[in-house]
Every structure is written in structure tokens, then in C-alpha cells.
Design a protein around this motif. Structure first.
Motif, PDB file in Angstrom:
ATOM      1  N   ALA A   1       0.834  -1.202   0.000  1.00 16.02           N
ATOM      2  CA  ALA A   1       0.000   0.000   0.000  1.00 16.02           C
ATOM      3  C   ALA A   1       0.870   1.254   0.000  1.00 16.02           C
ATOM      4  N   ILE A   2       1.918   1.254   0.811  1.00 11.69           N
ATOM      5  CA  ILE A   2       2.831   2.405   0.867  1.00 11.69           C
ATOM      6  C   ILE A   2       3.535   2.587  -0.470  1.00 11.69           C
ATOM      7  N   ALA A   3       3.991   1.479  -1.061  1.00  7.77           N
ATOM      8  CA  ALA A   3       4.677   1.534  -2.357  1.00  7.77           C
ATOM      9  C   ALA A   3       3.743   2.039  -3.447  1.00  7.77           C
ATOM     10  N   ALA A   4       2.472   1.607  -3.401  1.00  9.55           N
ATOM     11  CA  ALA A   4       1.493   2.047  -4.402  1.00  9.55           C
ATOM     12  C   ALA A   4       1.238   3.545  -4.291  1.00  9.55           C
ATOM     13  N   VAL A   5       1.079   4.032  -3.070  1.00  8.48           N
ATOM     14  CA  VAL A   5       0.845   5.466  -2.854  1.00  8.48           C
ATOM     15  C   VAL A   5       2.050   6.275  -3.324  1.00  8.48           C
ATOM     16  N   ALA A   6       3.256   5.789  -3.036  1.00 12.84           N
ATOM     17  CA  ALA A   6       4.472   6.483  -3.465  1.00 12.84           C
ATOM     18  C   ALA A   6       4.568   6.514  -4.983  1.00 12.84           C
ATOM     19  N   ALA A   7       4.242   5.384  -5.629  1.00 15.47           N
ATOM     20  CA  ALA A   7       4.284   5.324  -7.093  1.00 15.47           C
ATOM     21  C   ALA A   7       3.271   6.273  -7.712  1.00 15.47           C
TER      22      ALA A   7
ATOM     23  N   TRP B   1      13.275 -10.849   0.849  1.00 15.09           N
ATOM     24  CA  TRP B   1      12.851 -10.895  -0.551  1.00 15.09           C
ATOM     25  C   TRP B   1      11.335 -10.833  -0.695  1.00 15.09           C
ATOM     26  N   THR B   2      10.633 -11.325   0.314  1.00 20.23           N
ATOM     27  CA  THR B   2       9.166 -11.221   0.290  1.00 20.23           C
ATOM     28  C   THR B   2       8.732  -9.761   0.357  1.00 20.23           C
ATOM     29  N   PHE B   3       9.415  -8.975   1.169  1.00 16.82           N
ATOM     30  CA  PHE B   3       9.100  -7.549   1.256  1.00 16.82           C
ATOM     31  C   PHE B   3       9.483  -6.807  -0.025  1.00 16.82           C
ATOM     32  N   VAL B   4      10.619  -7.205  -0.622  1.00 14.12           N
ATOM     33  CA  VAL B   4      11.021  -6.602  -1.898  1.00 14.12           C
ATOM     34  C   VAL B   4       9.975  -6.911  -2.961  1.00 14.12           C
ATOM     35  N   PHE B   5       9.558  -8.155  -3.002  1.00 17.21           N
ATOM     36  CA  PHE B   5       8.524  -8.594  -3.935  1.00 17.21           C
ATOM     37  C   PHE B   5       7.232  -7.797  -3.731  1.00 17.21           C
ATOM     38  N   ALA B   6       6.791  -7.668  -2.478  1.00 17.79           N
ATOM     39  CA  ALA B   6       5.556  -6.943  -2.173  1.00 17.79           C
ATOM     40  C   ALA B   6       5.675  -5.465  -2.545  1.00 17.79           C
ATOM     41  N   GLY B   7       6.847  -4.893  -2.306  1.00 13.43           N
ATOM     42  CA  GLY B   7       7.052  -3.489  -2.661  1.00 13.43           C
ATOM     43  C   GLY B   7       6.962  -3.260  -4.165  1.00 13.43           C
ATOM     44  N   LEU B   8       7.589  -4.153  -4.936  1.00 15.66           N
ATOM     45  CA  LEU B   8       7.544  -4.037  -6.396  1.00 15.66           C
ATOM     46  C   LEU B   8       6.122  -4.222  -6.918  1.00 15.66           C
ATOM     47  N   MET B   9       5.422  -5.201  -6.366  1.00 13.28           N
ATOM     48  CA  MET B   9       4.048  -5.457  -6.799  1.00 13.28           C
ATOM     49  C   MET B   9       3.146  -4.266  -6.471  1.00 13.28           C
ATOM     50  N   GLY B  10       3.317  -3.704  -5.281  1.00 12.38           N
ATOM     51  CA  GLY B  10       2.511  -2.556  -4.895  1.00 12.38           C
ATOM     52  C   GLY B  10       2.792  -1.345  -5.765  1.00 12.38           C
ATOM     53  N   ALA B  11       4.076  -1.073  -5.995  1.00 10.27           N
ATOM     54  CA  ALA B  11       4.455   0.078  -6.812  1.00 10.27           C
ATOM     55  C   ALA B  11       3.958  -0.064  -8.248  1.00 10.27           C
TER      56      ALA B  11
END
Length: 223
Positions: free
Chosen positions: A37-43, A80-90
Motif C-alpha cells: 500500500a505504501i509503495a502504491a501510494v508512493a508510485a 525478498w518477500t518484502f522486496v517482492f511486495a514493494g515491487l508489486m505494490g508500486a
């Protein structure tokens, strides 16, 4: 008597192990959804381009296929799970901006989020409380995913709006069943790795939201 005690002890240990996997899975899943959610908002804020979004999507797929399978049993698997989630969200940034730009866009996104949350909680609660084994869905889900994949590829070359609606409806149904299937596997001891379980449930929820968003927009006449 000794055999009975051994069986009881084994059953108790199995239940404790299952509960631990379940607890860790939902804890990690909650954190990955927040990161997304944070990554999506930032993107959205920086106006991420569709090209960069696509690159992030491919990057997350590469992590699933090549990186995570080698790190499921280590602490790096969590990283890596957090990296994956960040990329998916963004990667959702451009799509969310597109929908938010529509008339009643915020309402469409809010309804899709609410629908995703309701479906996820309701089905997870059902699987957790009934402890029913949904492993019988495996074959149907596999065939369904293959059909959807083929139809999605075909829709790239054949622009038929009704086909896209049907694909989204099918994905919503399949992801709902996947939530039941994946949760059931944890509850019944079929999945013992909480990182792998988290990634599976994350993908179920992610795809459910994306296609529910499309359906809500269509039903409101905004897409």
C-alpha cells in the motif's frame, strides 16, 4: 497406552506447528500488504510510468521464480518477500492513477478495496473455522488458471470488451477459491512454510483486487 500417549503427543505437536505457521503467515501477510500500500501510494505520487511499472512487475515475477524458492527456509526469504511486495505494490501506481482520474474514481477504488477485504476475510474465516479440506479444488484451479492465461493472451490480439469482463469475473472466482484452497492447506498441514504461504495468499489477494477493480468500474459504467 504408551502408543496412545505418543499419538496424542504427536497430534498436539502437529497442531502447535500448524498454528505457528498460520500465525506467522498472517502476520507476514499483513506487513506485506502494508508495504504494498505504501509503495502504491508512493508510485502514484511520483507518477510512475507504465513502462517502469511493467519492469517492476517482471522483476517481481523473477523474484517468485528464481529467488524466493532458494530462500524460503532462510531469513533472506522474508527480505525478498518484502522486496517482492514493494515491487508489486508500486506496479499498481499507474493503474490506480488511471482509475482515480475517472468520474467517481475514488469510489470505484474504495469499493474494490472493500470488496477484496470482505471476500478475503469471509473466506479465510470460513476455512479457518470449518477446517474443511479444499484440496479437491486443485485440479479445477489448475485448469481454470490455464484457461484464464490463454484467454488473457488472446485478448491482447482480439479486442473484445465482453471477453475482458469475462476474464476478470473468472479471475475473481478463481482467486476466491484460491484463498479457500491456500488457507485450507495451512490449516490442514499441507503447507508448512509460512513465507511460501504468505506469497501464495498475497498473490490471491492482489489479483482479486485488480480484477475486482475492473469489474466495479465496468458495472458503474466508468470503464
Amino acid at each position: 497406552m504408551a502408543q496412545f500417549e505418543n499419538l496424542t503427543s504427536t497430534g498436539r505437536e502437529s497442531t502447535l506447528a500448524t498454528n505457528k505457521v498460520l500465525k506467522n503467515t498472517y502476520m507476514l501477510l499483513s506487513m506485506t500488504l502494508v508495504v504494498s500500500a505504501i509503495a502504491a501510494v508512493a508510485a502514484m505520487a511520483v507518477g510512475l510510468s507504465p513502462a517502469v511499472s511493467m519492469a517492476m512487475m517482471f522483476g517481481s515475477i523473477a523474484i517468485i521464480w528464481f529467488v524466493l524458492p532458494r530462500s524460503y527456509n532462510s531469513s533472506m526469504g522474508i527480505v525478498w518477500t518484502f522486496v517482492f511486495a514493494g515491487l508489486m505494490g508500486a506496479s499498481l501506481g499507474p493503474m490506480l492513477n488511471m482509475y482515480l482520474a475517472l468520474p467517481a474514481g475514488p469510489s470505484i477504488v474504495a469499493q474494490a478495496l472493500a470488496g477484496t477485504a470482505i471476500v478475503t476475510f469471509a473466506l479465510s474465516f470460513y476455512a479457518l473455522t470449518t477446517k474443511k479440506d479444499f484440496s479437491f479444488l486443485a485440479g479445477f484451479l489448475m485448469v481454470g488458471l490455464i484457461v484464464v492465461l490463454v484467454a488473457s493472451i488472446a485478448s491482447i490480439f482480439v479486442a473484445i470488451p465482453a471477453m475482458n469482463i469475462a476474464i476478470s469475473a473468472a479471475v475473481v472466482l478463481l482467486m476466491s477459491l484460491m484463498i479457500l484452497f491456500d488457507t485450507s492447506r495451512i490449516v490442514n498441514g499441507g503447507e508448512t512454510n509460512y513465507i511460501r504461504a504468505t506469497v501464495s495468499l498475497y498473490l490471491d489477494i492482489y489479483n482479486l483486487f485488480v480484477h475486482l477493480l475492473h469489474l466495479v468500474a465496468v458495472l458503474t459504467g466508468r470503464d
